[in-house]
Enzyme design. Sequence first.
Site, PDB file in Angstrom:
ATOM      1  CG  ASP A 254      49.367  49.370  35.185  1.00  0.00           C
ATOM      2  OD1 ASP A 254      49.292  48.953  34.013  1.00  0.00           O
ATOM      3  OD2 ASP A 254      50.210  50.198  35.554  1.00  0.00           O
ATOM      4  N   GLY A 297      48.403  43.756  27.607  1.00  0.00           N
ATOM      5  CA  GLY A 297      47.662  42.714  28.313  1.00  0.00           C
ATOM      6  C   GLY A 297      46.694  43.237  29.342  1.00  0.00           C
ATOM      7  CE  LYS A 298      49.034  48.527  31.266  1.00  0.00           C
ATOM      8  NZ  LYS A 298      49.376  49.956  31.179  1.00  0.00           N
ATOM      9  CB  VAL A 299      41.946  46.867  27.848  1.00  0.00           C
ATOM     10  CG1 VAL A 299      40.532  47.005  27.318  1.00  0.00           C
ATOM     11  CG2 VAL A 299      42.176  47.776  29.030  1.00  0.00           C
TER      12      VAL A 299
END
Lengths: 342, 342, 342, 342
Positions: A254, A297-299
């Site tokens: 996050d 949109g984290k990884v």
Amino acid sequence: MEKKDLLKQVIKHIDIKSFDASPIINSMREMSFSSRETANAADIFNMMIAEKGCTNILTIAGSTSAAGCMQVYVDLIKHNMIDAVVSTGASIVDMDFFEALGYKHYRGTQFIDDKFLRDNYVDRIYDTYIDEEELQACDSTIKIIADSLEPRPYSSREFIYEMGKYLSENSVKKESLIQTCYEHNVPIFVPAFSDCSAGFGLVMHQVERMKEGKPYLTIDSVADFRELTDIKIAAKTTGLFMIGGGVPKNFAQDTVVCAECLGIDASMHKYAVLITVADVRDGACSSSTLKEASSWGKVDTVYEQMVYAEATTVLPLIASYVFHKGDWKNREPKNWTKIFQK
Amino acid sequence: MEKKDLLKQVIKHIDIKSFDASPIINSMREMSFSSRETANAADIFNMMIAEKGCTNILTIAGSTSAAGCMQVYVDLIKHNMIDAVVSTGASIVDMDFFEALGYKHYRGTQFIDDKFLRDNYVDRIYDTYIDEEELQACDSTIKIIADSLEPRPYSSREFIYEMGKYLSENSVKKESLIQTCYEHNVPIFVPAFSDCSAGFGLVMHQVERMKEGKPYLTIDSVADFRELTDIKIAAKTTGLFMIGGGVPKNFAQDTVVCAECLGIDASMHKYAVLITVADVRDGACSSSTLKEASSWGKVDTVYEQMVYAEATTVLPLIASYVFHKGDWKNREPKNWTKIFQK
Amino acid sequence: MEKKDLLKQVIKHIDIKSFDASPIINSMREMSFSSRETANAADIFNMMIAEKGCTNILTIAGSTSAAGCMQVYVDLIKHNMIDAVVSTGASIVDMDFFEALGYKHYRGTQFIDDKFLRDNYVDRIYDTYIDEEELQACDSTIKIIADSLEPRPYSSREFIYEMGKYLSENSVKKESLIQTCYEHNVPIFVPAFSDCSAGFGLVMHQVERMKEGKPYLTIDSVADFRELTDIKIAAKTTGLFMIGGGVPKNFAQDTVVCAECLGIDASMHKYAVLITVADVRDGACSSSTLKEASSWGKVDTVYEQMVYAEATTVLPLIASYVFHKGDWKNREPKNWTKIFQK
Amino acid sequence: MEKKDLLKQVIKHIDIKSFDASPIINSMREMSFSSRETANAADIFNMMIAEKGCTNILTIAGSTSAAGCMQVYVDLIKHNMIDAVVSTGASIVDMDFFEALGYKHYRGTQFIDDKFLRDNYVDRIYDTYIDEEELQACDSTIKIIADSLEPRPYSSREFIYEMGKYLSENSVKKESLIQTCYEHNVPIFVPAFSDCSAGFGLVMHQVERMKEGKPYLTIDSVADFRELTDIKIAAKTTGLFMIGGGVPKNFAQDTVVCAECLGIDASMHKYAVLITVADVRDGACSSSTLKEASSWGKVDTVYEQMVYAEATTVLPLIASYVFHKGDWKNREPKNWTKIFQK
């Protein structure tokens, strides 16, 4: 059978330096199923280590530290492969701090009457035993540390730093993860810090101080998130090496979104490895796939690998492989602890 | 992307002789969770090998042969650690016989549009690809063998023996499991023999013969059960080394009960190792525990170990350990194939 | 505790006619995760039932029949929703035939010493008990039937038809799956027929006849595959309703490919529902996804749904829904048994 | 396909009052496997409700709220069956608070390119979609609430109480869990409160205040543990109704041990129900059994039931059963929120 018979066979932590798993990983790379996943995970972890400037975050959930992998994590720190740790409280306090104080985990069995264990003050983690009376020493040491500090809000990282300082003076087992991280300027975050033995010690601290009408220390979990996001922003390129899911996995992932909330355009985590037996189908974060994380949109999805395995079987292979590959020898230490010491 | 791009990266089978997993297994013995289970499984398998007079039955379900473990099984036979094999049809015919004819498995991915694969006649097993056109050669070779035999009921063991004879004259890859077993007098049983590529060939054989009004070969699954029970009765002491569950696991376990039905007091299987990811909670045989099997009088509970792991990760470690331990060097071959050649 | 205390609480089979799960399924259709999968599965099963001319094949693996779903399957047959059954031997012989002979399954617990059960001749399936002495009556009845038949190769379907005939004269519990199928001209196939209680009876039959130097009955598993493919070819449009994986799932799926081998261009199974807890990651057929099956040309991917659930929780909801929906009332019976009676 | 096509099919939350699952639960009680576990869980939950003086704690992990069970939890509160809630942040903030602000979850699919979702700012939870732009409104509302409060350490319970107050004035959807709990004096604890959308808002609050050189609000996770332990001590008899594992499960269980640390002899949780798909074998807390918990002195083993199921399939059945059973009508509200308002 008596209590001492239950607590006879000590868990010994595997030493990834003592054997070279490279030929096994090299074979697994050309196989299929979880073996190929294991080899890919090792390759991605090594890419993280080899990439100049990449900050590597280790996340730990589950009980692998109690189960014989404690020294694996220490070796990753000592050999400069990891720059920050995000963990559950149990792995850091109940297991690592506990052994640093001189106590041990024991090999047991899941095929036992738990009431018998209860009567003997023996706690069980699957097939592993702990002496509950020893664990209470852990709680009370946390209270001693809390009592000694200025009464104000701390991030878990700050408090664990103080635990490292305490161990550097008082530890029985010298090479704990907490002390090694302390000495190598690697910050440890425990986002749910009161959900472990530390919680007992800190509640005792607060209750005593309240009775005395005195100010007390608090643990600000927002500060943890803020500080880890500071690292993400400063680090730019990042990779995640995740053992188990839980809060640590989500928390580390996050930070990308949190940076955006602060108006900073942080890149997604470039690398991600996750070793887990969690089932993807209940929508829980422990088990959500790295591809799913990319929708948030984290990884990023170019270098990501999930390994569906109980970590004690494959983590030693992966860690031994990267250790013997030796790319860590050319790494600069990141010393992220220092950005909080200005 | 074209078909040839899908079928580029050949699966290479791991060679347990080329590395020594002993230090890893020796460490895992003092850890917990699946790593300790893996070490215990290796120890029990080695006890089976070391015990004079014990007959060791290997059961295979799942697709580990396609996934890079094919040579592991061959090495267990060549080095006299296994005396009988019970398997699904796919592992023996679609995978082992297929490679013996000169074809290959390929590394693929589960993240692909299966319709695209279908359009290219590429079959998928999780992350592994097979050229379907090559697989058809497998079906038709089975038909050729069936056409060449006397039209009467055969046990699968008898038919697979004929496949071994065929390979000893026609194989492209010399060291298949079928041919190795043929040469070492190790019988192979496939209790659901028509549930694989062999079924296609045999149905073609029967339908052609029926059209011609000629007698045809049949596969008597009762004969399989009878013959495996004969081995159990003759062997007295037995151990099971089980990769996956399914029909092979149940079939091998049930020989104890079958012997009793014939009025012979057979001992339970003395040793049992099971490597599986099957979930115990649906009451299916694949997943039923070895302790549950003991309630049925099938498996003794003194030396049994279940390892909850996808087998490609732990089987190479276990097999390498017992290979390098070397107790198999003192074993007498059982040559069970010969009891059916009187 | 004595044996009679273990065998007190009889399993009662759920009656899908006695409650209407429609409001639950209708709600689940607008939810997520396994509940939506359950609703979609119910919808696809109902499409199979509603489509004129579609032949519906039920496959059964696991022990849901012992666990309280036996009457569900009977009701699907009685109400003309299923046209052919492919099953493991245990579900048909050890469970259904067993209860038809007047015996019962009992509610037990998995938290018990299996040696104690063994000493009392009580067999355990997860949390369910069976009286082993009663099960032996099952074996010997199979032998009686085998002894009464002309000694030649039989498909399992033929033999189970004879079991149906036997029950129509001798059953204690009148409404078994075998007898209901017999009366409704619904063929039952058990591709690994000797891998169950039937195997014990048939081995006894063969061994006795061999001792007497007399010819004996055999079970030709190739004939099963040939006959089920005959149905697939004659049926044209087909749907699969699969409870558990194992051999039955693969066997039913493979008929498409088998038809092709015979030079007949059969369409893929148009509908497919699979309820399973099997883990996809070991490449075993039990767990391979329906999308994977489509790469093999077995199952079309337009109307397919996997439900990751232990079937006793969701099958009653699905079956109750389609029962109360009532589209089965307009179906013509397929009477596939009759094509083998020419 | 455009974004609006992805966000078309709204998740509707199941209404346990609209159907009566009693006949299903009553049947399942006499079946086996997970169906019997489900019935036992329903019976134990009803015992908790029926026992005079027992405080019932609901713990929530995973994403059942997004997946259609949000109203189930609201109904348990409204009908006085639950006295305290311990949850992950996502269920409370990202899901419940999010819908209270007027936003929705959408039915999607796991078979989609996550990069496409990313490009459209659509977040995915397994087969469920969320509009990320709407989620940001959630973050900023948290910041607004934080900005409005006195800058001092808060327990998550205190902060969520303020969220309830905010919703009582500003909510779009009136019957959220947060607002309902606020109105019924049921405290909600989120031990890892910054590990969700709240974390983003709170970090923004802290960073802004730091830049301005002003004091800021912190979240003291120790206070959560202390307060929940206060409830455990005051409540005496307690039962746990746990959906998923994670931190909430461990946190709630640990209050017994925490009370002991404070020198108060608290009884173990008398009742415990756990619905989970977590795998017991990795030693993680999510999956550790209730029997294991009893070795730690947390949970008594007389009335405990684990249900191995994805909760959206069985929770509606259990909740509908206890709702229609009606024993909640005789319960006194516990109003635990009030003990913190002295």
